[in-house]
Design an enzyme around this catalytic site. Structure first.
Site, PDB file in Angstrom:
ATOM      1  N   ARG A 183      50.906  41.814  44.853  1.00  0.00           N
ATOM      2  CA  ARG A 183      51.054  40.572  44.100  1.00  0.00           C
ATOM      3  C   ARG A 183      52.510  40.251  43.816  1.00  0.00           C
ATOM      4  O   ARG A 183      52.801  39.273  43.149  1.00  0.00           O
ATOM      5  CB  ARG A 183      50.316  40.719  42.769  1.00  0.00           C
ATOM      6  CG  ARG A 183      49.132  39.786  42.644  1.00  0.00           C
ATOM      7  CD  ARG A 183      48.513  40.014  41.282  1.00  0.00           C
ATOM      8  NE  ARG A 183      47.615  38.966  40.920  1.00  0.00           N
ATOM      9  CZ  ARG A 183      46.304  39.002  41.089  1.00  0.00           C
ATOM     10  NH1 ARG A 183      45.744  40.025  41.660  1.00  0.00           N
ATOM     11  NH2 ARG A 183      45.562  38.003  40.677  1.00  0.00           N
ATOM     12  N   ARG A 185      34.366  35.602  33.131  1.00  0.00           N
ATOM     13  CA  ARG A 185      35.512  36.487  32.928  1.00  0.00           C
ATOM     14  C   ARG A 185      36.361  36.042  31.734  1.00  0.00           C
ATOM     15  O   ARG A 185      36.532  34.852  31.505  1.00  0.00           O
ATOM     16  CB  ARG A 185      36.373  36.518  34.200  1.00  0.00           C
ATOM     17  CG  ARG A 185      35.912  37.577  35.173  1.00  0.00           C
ATOM     18  CD  ARG A 185      36.610  37.507  36.489  1.00  0.00           C
ATOM     19  NE  ARG A 185      38.062  37.362  36.413  1.00  0.00           N
ATOM     20  CZ  ARG A 185      38.864  37.419  37.462  1.00  0.00           C
ATOM     21  NH1 ARG A 185      38.355  37.639  38.662  1.00  0.00           N
ATOM     22  NH2 ARG A 185      40.155  37.256  37.330  1.00  0.00           N
ATOM     23  N   ARG A 225      48.013  32.418  35.010  1.00  0.00           N
ATOM     24  CA  ARG A 225      47.806  33.076  36.317  1.00  0.00           C
ATOM     25  C   ARG A 225      48.435  32.256  37.438  1.00  0.00           C
ATOM     26  O   ARG A 225      48.991  32.806  38.384  1.00  0.00           O
ATOM     27  CB  ARG A 225      46.302  33.277  36.570  1.00  0.00           C
ATOM     28  CG  ARG A 225      45.767  34.480  35.794  1.00  0.00           C
ATOM     29  CD  ARG A 225      44.327  34.284  35.411  1.00  0.00           C
ATOM     30  NE  ARG A 225      43.380  34.479  36.483  1.00  0.00           N
ATOM     31  CZ  ARG A 225      42.128  33.999  36.464  1.00  0.00           C
ATOM     32  NH1 ARG A 225      41.718  33.278  35.435  1.00  0.00           N
ATOM     33  NH2 ARG A 225      41.310  34.238  37.462  1.00  0.00           N
TER      34      ARG A 225
HETATM   35  P1  ADP Z   1      42.499  36.392  40.084  1.00  0.00           P
HETATM   36  O1  ADP Z   1      42.993  36.485  41.499  1.00  0.00           O
HETATM   37  O2  ADP Z   1      41.224  35.620  39.932  1.00  0.00           O
HETATM   38  O3  ADP Z   1      43.550  35.944  39.085  1.00  0.00           O
HETATM   39  P2  ADP Z   1      42.085  39.314  39.901  1.00  0.00           P
HETATM   40  O4  ADP Z   1      40.701  39.744  39.636  1.00  0.00           O
HETATM   41  O5  ADP Z   1      42.665  39.616  41.241  1.00  0.00           O
HETATM   42  O6  ADP Z   1      42.115  37.793  39.528  1.00  0.00           O
HETATM   43  O7  ADP Z   1      43.072  39.936  38.781  1.00  0.00           O
HETATM   44  C1  ADP Z   1      42.832  39.770  37.410  1.00  0.00           C
HETATM   45  C2  ADP Z   1      44.041  40.225  36.605  1.00  0.00           C
HETATM   46  O8  ADP Z   1      44.322  41.617  36.862  1.00  0.00           O
HETATM   47  C3  ADP Z   1      45.372  39.515  36.926  1.00  0.00           C
HETATM   48  O9  ADP Z   1      45.529  38.295  36.240  1.00  0.00           O
HETATM   49  C4  ADP Z   1      46.379  40.573  36.477  1.00  0.00           C
HETATM   50  O10 ADP Z   1      46.519  40.597  35.074  1.00  0.00           O
HETATM   51  C5  ADP Z   1      45.716  41.865  36.886  1.00  0.00           C
HETATM   52  N1  ADP Z   1      46.109  42.279  38.265  1.00  0.00           N
HETATM   53  C6  ADP Z   1      45.296  42.311  39.352  1.00  0.00           C
HETATM   54  N2  ADP Z   1      45.963  42.740  40.431  1.00  0.00           N
HETATM   55  C7  ADP Z   1      47.233  42.999  40.033  1.00  0.00           C
HETATM   56  C8  ADP Z   1      48.417  43.455  40.694  1.00  0.00           C
HETATM   57  N3  ADP Z   1      48.416  43.742  42.007  1.00  0.00           N
HETATM   58  N4  ADP Z   1      49.552  43.581  39.961  1.00  0.00           N
HETATM   59  C9  ADP Z   1      49.563  43.316  38.653  1.00  0.00           C
HETATM   60  N5  ADP Z   1      48.500  42.873  37.963  1.00  0.00           N
HETATM   61  C10 ADP Z   1      47.335  42.710  38.635  1.00  0.00           C
END
Ligand code: ADP
Length: 215
Positions: free
Chosen positions: A86, A157, A168
């Site tokens: 990310r 969620r 986000r």
């Molecule tokens: P979405 O893509 O719908 O925002 P995810 O389920 O992939 O949601 O992630 C939810 C939350 O988990 C993110 O908003 C973040 O806070 C955290 N998160 C997920 N993946 C990562 C990552 N690779 N690095 C940092 N935080 C993460």
């Protein structure tokens, strides 16, 4: 095969993984799901991550890597990564992990969508509490209270609320969007418009992978 799905929240990554993983015989590694599990189980990592997630901010790289690194290493037969990397640090870390074992990423699929689509999709999204299948409030029809596949109940969620959605999107633009040019330079980026139907998108990805295999 090692794939990464890239795209802002609500772009349709989870929906595509449901369609692709079986057909491609790959394991799904979802950073968000692993983090939500850690939060639910009240592990130390989960407790540290919880507030960041609720607010839609990124969790620290250390926490994410601690949860994911072994999984990535263990899945020798191939995976679809979703929600990781990310940011650039995580992308370089992923390259390192794979490189150490003579493996590499085959393709990064970037699902592009407009901001208005994201807000609309996320505010009406429901998730099955057991299998994780994604639904939306308007399209449930007769099956209004339980999952069509496993019969479990739905939940919304914590971060699918307007404030966290905005955060986000902000975090995606700042940290994740630069990965598009990172992977474009490596010549492993495949862009696809996320406003088409899920079936069309999955079919185009499969067609592209089929052609790529033959090259
Ligand atoms: P979405 O893509 O719908 O925002 P995810 O389920 O992939 O949601 O992630 C939810 C939350 O988990 C993110 O908003 C973040 O806070 C955290 N998160 C997920 N993946 C990562 C990552 N690779 N690095 C940092 N935080 C993460």
């Amino acid at each position: 095969m090692h794939l990464v799905l890239l795209g802002v929240a609500g772009a349709g990554k989870g929906t595509q993984v449901e369609r692709l993983r079986g057909k491609l015989g790959l394991v799904h590694i979802a950073a968000g799901d692993l983090l939500r599990k850690a939060v639910k189980e009240r592990t130390l990592l989960g407790q540290k991550a919880e507030n960041f997630m609720k607010e839609g901010r990124l969790v620290s790289d250390d926490i994410v890597l601690e949860l994911l690194e072994d999984k990535i290493r263990e899945e020798k037969k191939g995976f679809i990564l979703d929600g990781f990397p990310r940011n650039l640090f995580q992308a370089k870390k992923l390259d390192e992990i794979l490189h150490r074992e003579n493996r590499r990423l085959d393709l990064v699929i970037n699902l592009e969508v407009k901001e208005s689509t994201i807000i609309e999709r996320l505010s009406r999204r429901l998730v099955c509490s057991s299998c994780g299948r994604i639904y939306n409030k308007e399209n449930l029809g007769d099956f209004s209270s339980t999952c069509r596949v496993c019969g479990a109940s739905f939940f919304q969620r914590d971060d699918d609320n307007p404030e966290a959605i905005k955060e986000r999107i902000k975090s995606y633009l700042k940290h994740t969007h630069p990965l598009i040019s990172y992977y474009r330079k490596k010549k492993i980026l495949y862009n696809i418009k996320g406003e088409q139907s899920p079936e069309e998108i999955a079919q185009k990805i499969l067609n592209f992978l089929g052609k790529k295999e033959k090259i």
